[in-house]
Motif scaffolding. Structure first.
Motif, PDB file in Angstrom:
ATOM      1  N   TYR A  73       0.833  -1.195   0.000  1.00  0.00           N
ATOM      2  CA  TYR A  73       0.000   0.000   0.000  1.00  0.00           C
ATOM      3  C   TYR A  73       0.870   1.248   0.000  1.00  0.00           C
ATOM      4  O   TYR A  73       2.014   1.224   0.447  1.00  0.00           O
TER       5      TYR A  73
ATOM      6  N   LEU B 179      -8.698  -2.977  -4.030  1.00  0.00           N
ATOM      7  CA  LEU B 179      -7.962  -2.593  -2.825  1.00  0.00           C
ATOM      8  C   LEU B 179      -8.757  -1.565  -2.034  1.00  0.00           C
ATOM      9  O   LEU B 179      -9.397  -0.685  -2.613  1.00  0.00           O
TER      10      LEU B 179
ATOM     11  N   LYS C 214      -7.552   0.702  -0.085  1.00  0.00           N
ATOM     12  CA  LYS C 214      -6.849   1.981  -0.032  1.00  0.00           C
ATOM     13  C   LYS C 214      -5.797   1.964  -1.129  1.00  0.00           C
ATOM     14  O   LYS C 214      -5.484   0.899  -1.673  1.00  0.00           O
TER      15      LYS C 214
ATOM     16  N   GLY D  14      -2.735   1.494  -3.373  1.00  0.00           N
ATOM     17  CA  GLY D  14      -1.617   0.573  -3.319  1.00  0.00           C
ATOM     18  C   GLY D  14      -1.495  -0.154  -4.634  1.00  0.00           C
ATOM     19  O   GLY D  14      -2.185   0.157  -5.602  1.00  0.00           O
TER      20      GLY D  14
END
Length: 112
Positions: free
Chosen positions: A29, A47, A49, A51
């Motif tokens: 990430y 994902l 967040k 990354g």
């Protein structure tokens, strides 16, 4: 593929009879954290967040580096703690505090 069982109202969906093995994805990430995701789908995971998905070798290298950094940081903290305790012990002894009390107050357990 897995069979989905009916869930109670508001309850979790239960997967039963998982067939085969999951696809494993490794993630680094943007904030420096790492992830290992298993999915029973041919589609790569979304994902949670920012990354990027990486191969296992890159993930393992990042994990090894993170562990090494953690070990080094813990040792630095221990060294700083020892030096602080020793300095406080010395200050207390210089002020005339008995050794036993100075050790208890400072937390210093090393040699004088």
């Amino acid at each position: 593929m897995a069979k989905v069982k009916e869930a109670a109202v508001g309850g979790p969906v239960v997967l039963d009879d998982m067939e085969g093995t999951p696809n494993v994805y490794y993630v680094i990430y943007d904030d420096g954290s790492l992830g290992r995701i298993e999915v029973w789908s041919d589609d790569p995971p979304r994902l949670s967040k920012p990354g990027r998905i990486v191969d296992e070798a890159e993930y393992q290298a990042a994990l090894d580096e993170m562990r090494g950094n953690t070990v080094a940081r813990v040792q630095t903290l221990r060294d700083e703690d020892y030096a602080r305790q020793e300095a406080e012990y010395d200050d207390l002894r210089t002020a005339g505090i008995p050794e036993r009390t100075a050790r208890r107050l400072s937390g210093f357990t090393g040699e004088e």
